[in-house]
Scaffold this active site. Structure first.
Site, PDB file in Angstrom:
ATOM      1  N   GLU A   1      26.980 -17.694  15.753  1.00  0.00           N
ATOM      2  CA  GLU A   1      27.459 -17.708  14.355  1.00  0.00           C
ATOM      3  C   GLU A   1      28.978 -17.720  14.306  1.00  0.00           C
ATOM      4  O   GLU A   1      29.599 -17.158  13.402  1.00  0.00           O
ATOM      5  CB  GLU A   1      26.916 -16.507  13.569  1.00  0.00           C
ATOM      6  CG  GLU A   1      26.040 -16.868  12.411  1.00  0.00           C
ATOM      7  CD  GLU A   1      24.643 -17.280  12.851  1.00  0.00           C
ATOM      8  OE1 GLU A   1      23.772 -17.364  11.997  1.00  0.00           O
ATOM      9  OE2 GLU A   1      24.413 -17.553  14.042  1.00  0.00           O
ATOM     10  N   GLY A   2      29.582 -18.375  15.273  1.00  0.00           N
ATOM     11  CA  GLY A   2      31.033 -18.423  15.396  1.00  0.00           C
ATOM     12  C   GLY A   2      31.492 -17.327  16.327  1.00  0.00           C
ATOM     13  O   GLY A   2      31.216 -16.150  16.104  1.00  0.00           O
TER      14      GLY A   2
END
Length: 381
Positions: free
Chosen positions: A365-366
Site C-alpha cells: 500500500e505504498g
C-alpha cells in the site's frame, strides 16, 4: 476527536474476536507453516458481515462507519494477519472504489455481493516495473469499435489473486495523455476468457494470504466495466490506496498488539535468576515502552478512519497512520522476539510469525518512504 467506542463498534470487535479465537487461533500455526489459504475459513469470515460495515443498507451493508471496519481488521490481525489483509483487500481495495466511482449498475452487480460477503475482491495495480511508481503501467487496454476494451499485460504481488471473484485492474488506455491522464480502471471477473493466473508468491510472512500474478491475454472487457471515466484510473488508484493504507495500518496495529500481549505473558511465566523476567526493570520498562508506542499508533489509525468517515481530507492522516503503525509493529515484534530469547527465534512460538508478518506492512500500500513523500509534500506545499 473522541474515540469512545460505541456498542456497535464493540459488536464488530466481538464478531472478529470470536471468529479469531474459535476458528483462526487453533489452526494458525499449521496454516502459517504450510502456507494454507483456507477458502472455507475465508468464506466464513466474509459471512460475518464485516465487509459491509460502512456501506449503505441498499447494497447489503450495515451502514455503520469506517472505524467499525477498521476495528474488525485490527482484531483479526491479532489472530491471523493473513486473514485480516484478505478482508482489507476485499473492502478497501475492491469494494470501496466501486462504491466511490462506480455506476449504479456496477454497484448492483459487483458492490452488493462484495458487501454481502458473497464474493472476494482484489486490486491489480502493481507490475514488475511499476511498484512504488504506479504511473509506469505497461498493461494496455485498447478500445474496440463496439466500445469494449482488449486488455493485455500482467500484474504481480496481488493479494487474493487467483482466489478473488472480482478485480479492479488498471491499464494504459492513451499513452499520449501521460501517466496521470492516460490510465483507466476496469472491473474484471475471474472467469473472463484470457484472464489467467501466473506465479503464486512464496512470501516471508502473511502465509495464510494468497498472493498471485494476474495475466491478461486479449481479455475482452465490456464497455460497462470501465470504472469511472476513461483516463481517470490514476486518480482512482491513488484515492483507493489512501483508504487501503488505513486498513494496513489497522493490520499493523493488530500485529503489534498480539506481539506485545505474547511478550507480556511470556515475561510473567519465564523465570531466570530466581524470578520472572517481568520483575527485571530492563524488561518491565521495555514492555512499558512497547505499550506506549502501540497506544500512540492506535490514536493515529483511529483518527484516519474517522476522517475518512466524515468525508474530510485524509490522505496525509492515512500516510502518517500507516507509516507509524507499521514501524511500531516491526519494532514491537522485534522486541518481543528479544524478550523470548532463543525461544523467540523458534517457529514453535508465535512471535516469530508476528515478526515475519509485520515486515510487509512497511512495504505494501505504498512503502513507508512513499508515506514520507506524501506527508512532506503536504507539509511543504
Amino acid at each position: 476527536m473522541d474515540f469512545n467506542l460505541t456498542d456497535v463498534h464493540q459488536e464488530f470487535i466481538n464478531l472478529a474476536a470470536g471468529f479469531g479465537k474459535k476458528k483462526l487461533a487453533p489452526t494458525i500455526t499449521e496454516r502459517d507453516h504450510q502456507g494454507i489459504f483456507d477458502e472455507d475459513l475465508v468464506s466464513e469470515m466474509l459471512g460475518l458481515g464485516l465487509c459491509g460495515a460502512y456501506f449503505e443498507e441498499k447494497y447489503g451493508g450495515a451502514e455503520c462507519d469506517v472505524l467499525s471496519y477498521i476495528l474488525a481488521v485490527e482484531e483479526l490481525a491479532k489472530y491471523d494477519a493473513g486473514m485480516s489483509i484478505t478482508l482489507s483487500a476485499t473492502v478497501s481495495l475492491c469494494a470501496n472504489p466501486i462504491w466511490q466511482f462506480g455506476t449504479e449498475a456496477q454497484k448492483e452487480k459487483y458492490l452488493t455481493p462484495l458487501v454481502e460477503g458473497k464474493k472476494l475482491g482484489a486490486f491489480g495495480l502493481t507490475e514488475p516495473n511499476a511498484g512504488t511508481d504506479a504511473s509506469g503501467q505497461q498493461t494496455v487496454a485498447v478500445k474496440n469499435e463496439d466500445g469494449s476494451y482488449t486488455l493485455n499485460g500482467s500484474k504481480i504481488f496481488i493479494t487474493n489473486g487467483g482466489a478473488a471473484d472480482i478485480y479492479i485492474v488498471f491499464a494504459m488506455t492513451d499513452k499520449s495523455q501521460g501517466s496521470h491522464n492516460g490510465i483507466s480502471a476496469f472491473i474484471l471477473e475471474k472467469d473472463m476468457p484470457g484472464f489467467t493466473f501466473g506465479k503464486k508468491e512464496d512470501k516471508l510472512g502473511i502465509h495464510t494470504s494468497q498472493t498471485m500474478e494476474l495475466v491478461f491475454q486479449d481479455v475482452k472487457v465490456p464497455a460497462e466495466n470501465l470504472l469511472g471515466q476513461e483516463g481517470q484510473g490514476f486518480k482512482i488508484a491513488m484515492k483507493t490506496l489512501d483508504g487501503g493504507r488505513i486498513g494496513v495500518a489497522a493490520q499493523a496495529l493488530g500485529i503489534a498488539e498480539a506481539a506485545l500481549q505474547d511478550a507480556v505473558e511470556y515475561s510473567k511465566q519465564r523465570v531466570q535468576f530466581g524470578k520472572p523476567l517481568c520483575k527485571f526493570q530492563s524488561i518491565s520498562f521495555k514492555l512499558a515502552d512497547m505499550k506506549m508506542k502501540v497506544e500512540a499508533a492506535r490514536l493515529l489509525v483511529y483518527k484516519a478512519a474517522c476522517k475518512k468517515q466524515e468525508d474530510q481530507p485524509f490522505s496525509v492522516d492515512a500516510a502518517i497512520a500507516k507509516r507509524v503503525a507499521s514501524d511500531v509493529a516491526m519494532e514491537i515484534a522485534t522486541e518481543a522476539v528479544q524478550i523470548f530469547g532463543g525461544y523467540g527465534y523458534s517457529e514453535e512460538y508465535p512471535v516469530a510469525r508476528h515478526l515475519r508478518d509485520a515486515k510487509i506492512t512497511q512495504i505494501y500500500e505504498g512503502t513507508n518512504e512513499v508515506q514520507l513523500m506524501v506527508t512532506s509534500s503536504a507539509l511543504l506545499r
